[in-house]
Scaffold this motif. Structure first.
Motif, PDB file in Angstrom:
ATOM      1  N   ALA A 220       0.834  -1.206   0.000  1.00  0.00           N
ATOM      2  CA  ALA A 220       0.000   0.000   0.000  1.00  0.00           C
ATOM      3  C   ALA A 220       0.869   1.257   0.000  1.00  0.00           C
ATOM      4  O   ALA A 220       0.549   2.247  -0.682  1.00  0.00           O
ATOM      5  N   LEU A 221       1.975   1.232   0.752  1.00  0.00           N
ATOM      6  CA  LEU A 221       2.865   2.392   0.812  1.00  0.00           C
ATOM      7  C   LEU A 221       3.476   2.686  -0.560  1.00  0.00           C
ATOM      8  O   LEU A 221       3.481   3.842  -1.016  1.00  0.00           O
ATOM      9  N   LEU A 222       3.989   1.661  -1.213  1.00  0.00           N
ATOM     10  CA  LEU A 222       4.608   1.863  -2.522  1.00  0.00           C
ATOM     11  C   LEU A 222       3.573   2.264  -3.567  1.00  0.00           C
ATOM     12  O   LEU A 222       3.838   3.123  -4.420  1.00  0.00           O
ATOM     13  N   LEU A 223       2.392   1.658  -3.518  1.00  0.00           N
ATOM     14  CA  LEU A 223       1.336   2.026  -4.456  1.00  0.00           C
ATOM     15  C   LEU A 223       0.865   3.453  -4.205  1.00  0.00           C
ATOM     16  O   LEU A 223       0.651   4.232  -5.145  1.00  0.00           O
ATOM     17  N   GLY A 224       0.702   3.806  -2.934  1.00  0.00           N
ATOM     18  CA  GLY A 224       0.270   5.159  -2.605  1.00  0.00           C
ATOM     19  C   GLY A 224       1.274   6.211  -3.023  1.00  0.00           C
ATOM     20  O   GLY A 224       0.902   7.296  -3.486  1.00  0.00           O
ATOM     21  N   ARG A 225       2.553   5.897  -2.912  1.00  0.00           N
ATOM     22  CA  ARG A 225       3.580   6.850  -3.340  1.00  0.00           C
ATOM     23  C   ARG A 225       3.585   6.985  -4.858  1.00  0.00           C
ATOM     24  O   ARG A 225       3.721   8.096  -5.394  1.00  0.00           O
ATOM     25  N   ARG A 227       1.043   6.273  -7.028  1.00  0.00           N
ATOM     26  CA  ARG A 227      -0.213   6.776  -7.592  1.00  0.00           C
ATOM     27  C   ARG A 227      -0.644   8.115  -7.013  1.00  0.00           C
ATOM     28  O   ARG A 227      -1.214   8.951  -7.728  1.00  0.00           O
ATOM     29  N   PHE A 228      -0.417   8.322  -5.722  1.00  0.00           N
ATOM     30  CA  PHE A 228      -0.959   9.499  -5.050  1.00  0.00           C
ATOM     31  C   PHE A 228       0.121  10.404  -4.461  1.00  0.00           C
ATOM     32  O   PHE A 228      -0.199  11.394  -3.806  1.00  0.00           O
ATOM     33  N   GLY A 229       1.376  10.050  -4.660  1.00  0.00           N
ATOM     34  CA  GLY A 229       2.459  10.904  -4.189  1.00  0.00           C
ATOM     35  C   GLY A 229       2.609  10.965  -2.684  1.00  0.00           C
ATOM     36  O   GLY A 229       3.023  12.005  -2.149  1.00  0.00           O
ATOM     37  N   TRP A 230       2.295   9.873  -1.983  1.00  0.00           N
ATOM     38  CA  TRP A 230       2.439   9.880  -0.521  1.00  0.00           C
ATOM     39  C   TRP A 230       3.888  10.166  -0.135  1.00  0.00           C
ATOM     40  O   TRP A 230       4.819   9.604  -0.685  1.00  0.00           O
ATOM     41  N   ARG A 231       4.058  11.021   0.849  1.00  0.00           N
ATOM     42  CA  ARG A 231       5.388  11.376   1.309  1.00  0.00           C
ATOM     43  C   ARG A 231       5.281  12.012   2.692  1.00  0.00           C
ATOM     44  O   ARG A 231       4.193  12.186   3.226  1.00  0.00           O
ATOM     45  N   GLY A 232       6.416  12.349   3.247  1.00  0.00           N
ATOM     46  CA  GLY A 232       6.417  13.047   4.528  1.00  0.00           C
ATOM     47  C   GLY A 232       6.013  12.171   5.697  1.00  0.00           C
ATOM     48  O   GLY A 232       6.227  10.962   5.710  1.00  0.00           O
TER      49      GLY A 232
END
Length: 265
Positions: A220-225, A227-232
């Motif tokens: 989920a973390l890698l997909l979120g980063r 697709r959705f640019g998760w960071r911070g």
């Protein structure tokens, strides 16, 4: 997973490595950069010799503390490589403290010998899992450095990490990606070849459940980063959660068996 038996040579190597680790950990502010670096290098070499010596024993051992010891050594290996690329990286005292603690734990809880009937492929499978632990541990250390650097930037202070924030973030997710690949391979091998490795069919025990849950969190973390640019901070919290689940999968399960229940299986 594989650690020396309690032979005199093992004890001498372990004590020497722990003392070498303790020097930069306890006196980081008083030792110069060169002295701290040399002490950490000596500790890393002694720690590696300790692990190699264990392979010469009559029965290689495994358990939660040996797993932590190997993980700590792999983290130091990653740090040694990164120091060549980023000389300004500052995590020496943290890694030294972790290395000393891991060695002491492995002395106190050396684990159980591998069963003589175990598959010859089992040590390779266990080593693959430990390499996965090492990569995620490196990701956690980089995430901690990233969080600290971000906090200093918000407070208009000079970052302590010595590496630009974006570089730390990029390194963190590279380790997460590599660890995820190894974790996937480890789980797949355990599922497909459980009969060969462990002499029994795959079963959903605590180790399998926590491993799969950690796999889902990292996916989920890698997909979120991507697709959705998760960071911070939010991405770091997810990384910490996945790492905690992965730690519970083997180290936590073995700790309960060996220390609390006093069993080997």
């Amino acid at each position: 997973m594989i650690l020396p038996s309690a032979s005199p040579v093992s004890w001498l190597l372990a004590l020497a490595a722990a003392l070498a680790y303790a020097a930069p950990a306890a006196a980081a502010s008083r030792l110069g950069a060169a002295a701290s670096r040399n002490a950490l290098l000596v500790a890393w070499v002694l720690h590696g010799a300790l692990l190699v010596w264990g392979l010469w024993g009559e029965a290689p051992r495994f358990g939660f503390a040996p797993a932590l010891s190997m993980t700590a050594w792999l983290m130091l290996t990653v740090y040694a490589v990164e120091r060549q690329l980023f000389p300004q990286m500052r995590a020496r005292w943290v890694l030294a403290a972790l290395g000393a603690a891991a060695i002491v734990l492995a002395l106190l809880f050396p684990g159980q010998p591998l069963h003589v009937a175990a598959s010859a492929w089992l040590p390779l499978h266990l080593a693959l899992g430990i390499a996965c632990y090492g990569l995620f541990a490196a990701a956690v250390v980089h995430a901690w450095l990233m969080t600290r650097a971000e906090r200093h930037i918000r407070q208009a202070e000079d970052p302590d990490s010595g590496i630009p924030l974006l570089t730390l973030e990029r390194l963190t997710f590279r380790f997460v990606t590599a660890g995820f690949v190894l974790l996937s391979a480890t789980l797949l091998a355990g599922w497909l070849f459980s009969d060969v490795l462990y002499g029994r069919a795959w079963r959903w025990d605590h180790k399998a459940v926590f491993s799969f849950l950690s796999w889902l969190v990292f996916a989920a973390l890698l997909l979120g980063r991507a697709r959705f640019g998760w960071r911070g901070r939010n991405a770091v919290r997810i990384l910490y959660a996945g790492s905690a689940l992965l730690m519970l999968a083997y180290v936590g399960s073995r700790f309960v068996l060996e220390v609390i229940l006093g069993r080997s299986t």
